[in-house]
Scaffold this motif. Structure first.
Motif, PDB file in Angstrom:
ATOM      1  N   ASP A 275       0.812  -1.217   0.000  1.00 36.11           N
ATOM      2  CA  ASP A 275       0.000   0.000   0.000  1.00 36.11           C
ATOM      3  C   ASP A 275       0.847   1.270   0.000  1.00 36.11           C
ATOM      4  OD1 ASP A 275       1.014  -0.265   2.556  1.00 36.11           O
ATOM      5  OD2 ASP A 275      -0.857   0.275   3.553  1.00 36.11           O
ATOM      6  N   ALA A 276       2.104   1.163  -0.386  1.00 36.67           N
ATOM      7  CA  ALA A 276       2.989   2.326  -0.408  1.00 36.67           C
ATOM      8  C   ALA A 276       2.489   3.358  -1.411  1.00 36.67           C
ATOM      9  CB  ALA A 276       4.416   1.892  -0.746  1.00 36.67           C
ATOM     10  N   ARG A 277       2.768   4.602  -1.114  1.00 38.40           N
ATOM     11  CA  ARG A 277       2.392   5.742  -1.957  1.00 38.40           C
ATOM     12  C   ARG A 277       3.643   6.561  -2.224  1.00 38.40           C
ATOM     13  NH1 ARG A 277      -2.950   6.030  -3.763  1.00 38.40           N
ATOM     14  NH2 ARG A 277      -4.162   4.647  -2.446  1.00 38.40           N
ATOM     15  N   ALA A 278       3.643   7.272  -3.355  1.00 39.14           N
ATOM     16  CA  ALA A 278       4.845   8.010  -3.731  1.00 39.14           C
ATOM     17  C   ALA A 278       4.523   9.321  -4.427  1.00 39.14           C
ATOM     18  CB  ALA A 278       5.708   7.151  -4.661  1.00 39.14           C
ATOM     19  N   ILE A 279       5.520  10.175  -4.454  1.00 37.34           N
ATOM     20  CA  ILE A 279       5.550  11.328  -5.342  1.00 37.34           C
ATOM     21  C   ILE A 279       6.691  11.089  -6.308  1.00 37.34           C
ATOM     22  CG2 ILE A 279       4.523  13.037  -3.796  1.00 37.34           C
ATOM     23  CD1 ILE A 279       7.440  13.951  -3.144  1.00 37.34           C
ATOM     24  N   VAL A 280       6.556  11.635  -7.488  1.00 37.55           N
ATOM     25  CA  VAL A 280       7.629  11.538  -8.480  1.00 37.55           C
ATOM     26  C   VAL A 280       8.215  12.938  -8.660  1.00 37.55           C
ATOM     27  CG1 VAL A 280       6.070  11.788 -10.467  1.00 37.55           C
ATOM     28  CG2 VAL A 280       8.289  10.710 -10.766  1.00 37.55           C
ATOM     29  N   ILE A 281       9.521  13.001  -8.724  1.00 37.53           N
ATOM     30  CA  ILE A 281      10.210  14.269  -8.924  1.00 37.53           C
ATOM     31  C   ILE A 281      10.269  14.519 -10.425  1.00 37.53           C
ATOM     32  CG2 ILE A 281      12.329  15.566  -8.467  1.00 37.53           C
ATOM     33  CD1 ILE A 281      10.602  14.661  -5.962  1.00 37.53           C
ATOM     34  N   ILE A 282       9.593  15.568 -10.883  1.00 38.66           N
ATOM     35  CA  ILE A 282       9.483  15.773 -12.325  1.00 38.66           C
ATOM     36  C   ILE A 282      10.818  16.107 -12.971  1.00 38.66           C
ATOM     37  CG2 ILE A 282       7.036  16.276 -12.311  1.00 38.66           C
ATOM     38  CD1 ILE A 282       7.703  19.231 -12.623  1.00 38.66           C
ATOM     39  N   ASN A 283      11.781  16.596 -12.207  1.00 41.50           N
ATOM     40  CA  ASN A 283      13.107  16.846 -12.777  1.00 41.50           C
ATOM     41  C   ASN A 283      13.740  15.548 -13.273  1.00 41.50           C
ATOM     42  OD1 ASN A 283      12.805  19.533 -12.128  1.00 41.50           O
ATOM     43  ND2 ASN A 283      14.026  19.401 -10.263  1.00 41.50           N
ATOM     44  N   ALA A 284      13.274  14.397 -12.778  1.00 38.23           N
ATOM     45  CA  ALA A 284      13.815  13.101 -13.183  1.00 38.23           C
ATOM     46  C   ALA A 284      13.042  12.499 -14.364  1.00 38.23           C
ATOM     47  CB  ALA A 284      13.806  12.126 -12.004  1.00 38.23           C
ATOM     48  N   LEU A 285      11.996  13.174 -14.844  1.00 38.31           N
ATOM     49  CA  LEU A 285      11.227  12.657 -15.976  1.00 38.31           C
ATOM     50  C   LEU A 285      11.796  13.172 -17.297  1.00 38.31           C
ATOM     51  CD1 LEU A 285       7.590  13.027 -14.592  1.00 38.31           C
ATOM     52  CD2 LEU A 285       8.965  10.924 -14.776  1.00 38.31           C
ATOM     53  N   ASP A 286      11.721  12.343 -18.315  1.00 38.26           N
ATOM     54  CA  ASP A 286      12.236  12.727 -19.631  1.00 38.26           C
ATOM     55  C   ASP A 286      11.453  13.883 -20.238  1.00 38.26           C
ATOM     56  OD1 ASP A 286      14.127  10.669 -19.453  1.00 38.26           O
ATOM     57  OD2 ASP A 286      12.797   9.239 -20.451  1.00 38.26           O
ATOM     58  N   ASP A 287      10.157  13.955 -19.962  1.00 40.53           N
ATOM     59  CA  ASP A 287       9.314  15.017 -20.529  1.00 40.53           C
ATOM     60  C   ASP A 287       8.932  16.065 -19.479  1.00 40.53           C
ATOM     61  OD1 ASP A 287       7.572  13.431 -19.064  1.00 40.53           O
ATOM     62  OD2 ASP A 287       6.054  13.298 -20.639  1.00 40.53           O
ATOM     63  N   ARG A 288       9.865  16.373 -18.586  1.00 45.61           N
ATOM     64  CA  ARG A 288       9.607  17.292 -17.468  1.00 45.61           C
ATOM     65  C   ARG A 288       9.055  18.640 -17.922  1.00 45.61           C
ATOM     66  NH1 ARG A 288      14.179  15.479 -17.450  1.00 45.61           N
ATOM     67  NH2 ARG A 288      15.946  16.428 -18.464  1.00 45.61           N
ATOM     68  N   GLU A 289       9.401  19.099 -19.120  1.00 40.87           N
ATOM     69  CA  GLU A 289       8.926  20.402 -19.601  1.00 40.87           C
ATOM     70  C   GLU A 289       7.415  20.419 -19.809  1.00 40.87           C
ATOM     71  OE1 GLU A 289       9.517  17.824 -23.032  1.00 40.87           O
ATOM     72  OE2 GLU A 289      10.891  18.325 -21.409  1.00 40.87           O
ATOM     73  N   ARG A 290       6.799  19.252 -19.955  1.00 38.66           N
ATOM     74  CA  ARG A 290       5.338  19.184 -20.130  1.00 38.66           C
ATOM     75  C   ARG A 290       4.599  19.532 -18.837  1.00 38.66           C
ATOM     76  NH1 ARG A 290       3.263  13.952 -22.489  1.00 38.66           N
ATOM     77  NH2 ARG A 290       1.380  15.204 -22.569  1.00 38.66           N
ATOM     78  N   PHE A 291       5.248  19.374 -17.697  1.00 39.47           N
ATOM     79  CA  PHE A 291       4.656  19.717 -16.395  1.00 39.47           C
ATOM     80  C   PHE A 291       4.979  21.188 -16.139  1.00 39.47           C
ATOM     81  CE2 PHE A 291       5.351  15.217 -16.480  1.00 39.47           C
ATOM     82  CZ  PHE A 291       4.263  14.680 -15.827  1.00 39.47           C
ATOM     83  N   ASN A 292       4.221  22.070 -16.796  1.00 41.35           N
ATOM     84  CA  ASN A 292       4.631  23.469 -16.852  1.00 41.35           C
ATOM     85  C   ASN A 292       3.855  24.416 -15.944  1.00 41.35           C
ATOM     86  OD1 ASN A 292       2.239  23.554 -18.269  1.00 41.35           O
ATOM     87  ND2 ASN A 292       3.214  23.773 -20.267  1.00 41.35           N
ATOM     88  N   GLN A 293       3.063  23.875 -15.040  1.00 39.59           N
ATOM     89  CA  GLN A 293       2.393  24.747 -14.070  1.00 39.59           C
ATOM     90  C   GLN A 293       3.441  25.331 -13.121  1.00 39.59           C
ATOM     91  OE1 GLN A 293      -1.095  24.281 -12.132  1.00 39.59           O
ATOM     92  NE2 GLN A 293      -2.223  23.661 -13.929  1.00 39.59           N
ATOM     93  N   ALA A 294       3.209  26.570 -12.715  1.00 36.53           N
ATOM     94  CA  ALA A 294       4.088  27.163 -11.708  1.00 36.53           C
ATOM     95  C   ALA A 294       3.966  26.343 -10.428  1.00 36.53           C
ATOM     96  CB  ALA A 294       3.691  28.612 -11.443  1.00 36.53           C
ATOM     97  N   PRO A 295       5.084  25.993  -9.808  1.00 36.88           N
ATOM     98  CA  PRO A 295       5.012  25.167  -8.595  1.00 36.88           C
ATOM     99  C   PRO A 295       4.268  25.870  -7.460  1.00 36.88           C
ATOM    100  CG  PRO A 295       7.269  25.293  -9.411  1.00 36.88           C
ATOM    101  CD  PRO A 295       6.460  26.281 -10.190  1.00 36.88           C
ATOM    102  N   VAL A 296       3.432  25.099  -6.765  1.00 38.59           N
ATOM    103  CA  VAL A 296       2.753  25.571  -5.566  1.00 38.59           C
ATOM    104  C   VAL A 296       3.701  25.301  -4.404  1.00 38.59           C
ATOM    105  CG1 VAL A 296       0.786  25.199  -4.031  1.00 38.59           C
ATOM    106  CG2 VAL A 296       0.486  25.055  -6.520  1.00 38.59           C
TER     107      VAL A 296
END
Length: 152
Positions: free
Chosen positions: A97-118
């Motif tokens: 039942d583990a849960r995670a967050i993914v660090i978008i800097n480690a994703l190949d398409d990180r530029e697609r996550f373009n919302q200003a960080p909260v």
């Protein structure tokens, strides 16, 4: 579902983040704890998605804990990239039942996550509050050691 792949710089840790949310619309969070600030962390999660973390050599996977010790922060020992955080009771990585967050800097398409960080600060949370928030807001995760489920 859309799959976003990535991993650490040397390729020892690979990520496959699946979500039905559009990358340009998913909330990006910038935790304000000292660890995340020092790493320039920008993270995403989808409680209805899935994160698969595949590790070729688990001896090169650093699991770091601090503060309330309610999560394992995953860092490649070889190249130093922070890729994800996994939460759960006791040994989070070993739990179904583990849960995670993914660090978008480690994703190949990180530029697609373009919302200003909260900017988020969870320092006032108790251990129980933190665990409850992660159970409801973080992404279900699966760990695979010694081989990769995908190439990328």
């Amino acid at each position: 579902m859309t799959m976003h792949t990535g991993g650490c710089h040397c390729g020892n840790v690979r990520l496959a983040f699946s979500t039905e949310l559009d990358a340009s619309q998913i909330e990006v969070r910038a935790c304000q704890c000292s660890f995340c600030i020092r790493h320039g962390s920008r993270a995403v999660a989808d409680p209805n998605g899935r994160l698969i973390i595949s590790v070729k050599d688990d001896a090169l996977l650093q699991k770091y804990q601090f503060g309330l010790r309610t999560a394992d922060y995953l860092i490649c020992r070889d190249c130093g990239v922070y890729v994800a955080a996994i939460a759960g009771e006791d040994d989070a990585i070993a739990r179904d039942d583990a849960r995670a967050i993914v660090i978008i800097n480690a994703l190949d398409d990180r530029e697609r996550f373009n919302q200003a960080p909260v900017l988020v600060d969870f320092d006032a949370e108790s251990r129980a509050q933190r665990q409850a928030r992660r159970r409801t807001h973080w992404t279900p995760v699966e760990m695979n050691f010694g081989w990769f489920l995908f190439s990328g």
